[in-house]
Design an enzyme around this catalytic site. Structure first.
Site, PDB file in Angstrom:
ATOM      1  N   TYR A  30     -33.280  76.952  -0.320  1.00  0.00           N
ATOM      2  CA  TYR A  30     -33.850  75.651  -0.676  1.00  0.00           C
ATOM      3  C   TYR A  30     -34.608  75.712  -2.002  1.00  0.00           C
ATOM      4  O   TYR A  30     -35.795  75.413  -2.078  1.00  0.00           O
ATOM      5  CB  TYR A  30     -34.753  75.146   0.463  1.00  0.00           C
ATOM      6  CG  TYR A  30     -33.921  74.721   1.646  1.00  0.00           C
ATOM      7  CD1 TYR A  30     -33.432  73.425   1.715  1.00  0.00           C
ATOM      8  CD2 TYR A  30     -33.572  75.611   2.650  1.00  0.00           C
ATOM      9  CE1 TYR A  30     -32.623  73.024   2.770  1.00  0.00           C
ATOM     10  CE2 TYR A  30     -32.760  75.222   3.699  1.00  0.00           C
ATOM     11  CZ  TYR A  30     -32.300  73.933   3.758  1.00  0.00           C
ATOM     12  OH  TYR A  30     -31.492  73.538   4.786  1.00  0.00           O
ATOM     13  N   TYR A 158     -34.464  71.964  14.466  1.00  0.00           N
ATOM     14  CA  TYR A 158     -33.771  72.642  13.367  1.00  0.00           C
ATOM     15  C   TYR A 158     -32.749  73.592  13.978  1.00  0.00           C
ATOM     16  O   TYR A 158     -33.104  74.450  14.804  1.00  0.00           O
ATOM     17  CB  TYR A 158     -34.740  73.422  12.460  1.00  0.00           C
ATOM     18  CG  TYR A 158     -33.975  74.173  11.396  1.00  0.00           C
ATOM     19  CD1 TYR A 158     -33.458  73.489  10.287  1.00  0.00           C
ATOM     20  CD2 TYR A 158     -33.692  75.526  11.512  1.00  0.00           C
ATOM     21  CE1 TYR A 158     -32.704  74.152   9.328  1.00  0.00           C
ATOM     22  CE2 TYR A 158     -32.942  76.190  10.556  1.00  0.00           C
ATOM     23  CZ  TYR A 158     -32.450  75.500   9.470  1.00  0.00           C
ATOM     24  OH  TYR A 158     -31.686  76.154   8.535  1.00  0.00           O
ATOM     25  N   ASP A 259     -30.844  76.955  21.824  1.00  0.00           N
ATOM     26  CA  ASP A 259     -30.845  77.664  20.551  1.00  0.00           C
ATOM     27  C   ASP A 259     -32.098  78.534  20.520  1.00  0.00           C
ATOM     28  O   ASP A 259     -33.195  78.049  20.248  1.00  0.00           O
ATOM     29  CB  ASP A 259     -30.831  76.641  19.408  1.00  0.00           C
ATOM     30  CG  ASP A 259     -30.925  77.305  18.040  1.00  0.00           C
ATOM     31  OD1 ASP A 259     -31.181  78.518  17.975  1.00  0.00           O
ATOM     32  OD2 ASP A 259     -30.761  76.595  17.033  1.00  0.00           O
ATOM     33  N   LYS A 288     -31.379  85.836  14.269  1.00  0.00           N
ATOM     34  CA  LYS A 288     -32.618  86.321  13.642  1.00  0.00           C
ATOM     35  C   LYS A 288     -33.064  87.719  14.074  1.00  0.00           C
ATOM     36  O   LYS A 288     -32.661  88.689  13.452  1.00  0.00           O
ATOM     37  CB  LYS A 288     -33.710  85.271  13.821  1.00  0.00           C
ATOM     38  CG  LYS A 288     -33.423  84.055  12.912  1.00  0.00           C
ATOM     39  CD  LYS A 288     -34.617  83.172  12.690  1.00  0.00           C
ATOM     40  CE  LYS A 288     -34.427  82.253  11.507  1.00  0.00           C
ATOM     41  NZ  LYS A 288     -34.124  80.862  11.818  1.00  0.00           N
TER      42      LYS A 288
END
Ligand SMILES: *Cc1c(COP(=O)(O)O)cnc(C)c1O
Length: 438
Positions: A30, A158, A259, A288
């Site tokens: 980003y 998210y 998730d 992750k």
């Protein structure tokens, strides 16, 4: 080639030139090229310390975005990778298999809910979410529900940056509103309002109930980050909400997708956050911390109901297969990381981190600039009333010898689980000092 190589070598002689090249040519997450935001060159990292090229050492409060749970350069994970390099670093997974993948699948099946029995290895968290969405649609089609091609998701969710994952991220607050026309249209309800230790009332489930009542014939799955909404707002919510979601999904024939890419492997105080609610998802995404932050690897697990329907449906196979599926090095890192985690006193370590974070950061809630302070497991969030100026705050943290990278109104700590009391103290006092001066 030589010319390019030579000039590149030449360009990178001093740290400043080196950073200059980075600014001009490389995108970061980003970011824009030639951005004015500070960027720091890392020389090496060990334990909870990140060493910069200019010699400064920073205590890592981010665990490199939830992933580095055992600290950097852990001898056991290093060793596992060296061993695997001597065997095979990569081999295609179509028609071939290998021990690291089999061991890892066996571990994941053993440590997640007993109902989850099938494992799909994906390259990254976003891809694991894509895989989960595709599994749900294929499952529904296989049981004669072809029209169920949409998903229900929560505001402030998210789930990643690829197109399917973007479509289930918060449509307004999310980072993807620019792409609205290009994204599949999904259904959204408010994020759960009740906090982690609070009890839900009937009214807390009304929005979900109504959405299912009206649209269940189009809904393949409900996707949620259990207990902790991460990058969409760092919000910790009531386990009751998950229990009710499970019941409603069963009632309306909707698959429940968890998730746990951010929350998996201990972060919330349980090995998986869904354990706070004592329920199982039909599909579970992990990523992750899966490899202890060493390599990009993710996994999507599902139960027998889902995989049997897909196996027996049309076209009789699951339609996904990345080139680097189940990369042996990544699987070896994951095996070593999970073994390390399970043999460590992770629950005690995380409880100690939680207690220390509560004690040292709760006083900040008295400050007029602070809207909320919340802690769960090894996650602490200070929510400010105003959006934070990254350009000035990150260098202040670096000056104080810590690595913290806020976003929006949120300043947060999620350290490696191996962090020592004094190291965590350094993080919380830097945070206190910087926030008090804002
Ligand atoms: C980070 C994250 C993802 C995306 O994972 P990537 O590896 O960045 O693609 C998906 N879901 C959640 C909850 C995450 O925190």
């Amino acid at each position: 080639m030589f010319v390019i190589h030579d000039s590149a070598q030449h360009i990178m002689q001093t740290i400043d030139d080196y950073l200059q090249f980075d600014r001009q040519h490389i995108w970061h997450p980003y970011s824009s090229l030639n951005s004015q935001l500070p960027i720091y060159a890392v020389e090496s990292a060990q334990g909870v310390n990140i060493r910069l090229r200019d010699g400064r050492e920073l205590i890592d409060g981010m665990a490199s975005w939830w992933s580095v749970i055992h600290g950097y350069k852990h001898p056991e994970i290093d060793q596992a990778l060296k061993h695997q390099i001597d065997q095979v670093s990569h081999v295609m997974f179509g028609g071939l298999t290998h021990q690291p993948a089999i061991d890892l699948a066996a571990k994941l099946i053993a440590i997640t809910h007993p109902s989850l029995q099938a494992v799909f290895f994906a390259d990254s968290g976003s891809v694991a979410v894509e895989v989960a969405l595709k599994m749900a649609i294929q499952y529904q089609a296989a049981i004669g529900q072809k029209q169920r091609q949409h998903f229900l998701s929560l505001r402030h969710a998210y789930h990643g940056d690829t197109f399917g994952a973007m479509s289930v991220c918060d449509p307004v607050n999310g980072m993807h509103s620019l792409f609205t026309q290009a994204l599949s249209q999904q259904f959204f309800i408010e994020q759960p309002q009740k906090r982690f230790h609070e009890v839900c009332e009937t009214e807390d489930f009304l929005a979900m109930q109504q959405m299912f009542e009206q649209h269940h014939k189009q809904i393949a799955g409900l996707i949620m980050e259990p207990i902790v909404q991460g990058a969409g707002g760092m919000w910790f919510y009531s386990a009751d909400y998950l229990k009710q979601a499970r019941e409603l999904c069963d009632h309306y024939g909707v698959l429940l997708i968890f998730d746990e890419i951010a929350t998996g492997f201990g972060r919330s105080g349980k090995l998986f956050a869904y354990e706070h609610a004592n329920i199982a998802a039909d599909i579970l995404c992990l990523g992750k911390a899966l490899t202890g932050g060493y390599m990009s690897l993710a996994a999507t697990l599902c139960n027998q109901q889902v995989h049997q329907a897909i196996d027996n449906g049309e076209p009789g196979v699951f339609m996904h297969g990345p080139t680097f599926m189940a990369n042996p090095l990544a699987c070896a890192a994951a095996n070593a990381s999970i073994e390390l985690l399970l043999k460590s006193a992770w629950q005690t370590n995380i409880q100690n981190i939680e207690q220390q974070l509560i004690q040292s950061l709760t006083p900040l809630s008295q400050l007029p600039s602070v809207a909320d302070v919340r802690v769960l497991g090894a996650i602490a969030v200070v929510e400010m009333k105003q959006v934070i100026n990254m350009q000035s705050i990150v260098p202040q943290f670096v000056q104080l010898g810590v690595w913290l990278r806020p976003f929006g109104k949120l300043i947060y700590i999620m350290p490696p689980y191996t962090i020592k009391q004094q190291e965590l103290e350094k993080l919380t006092s830097a945070m206190t000092q910087v926030i008090s001066n804002l």
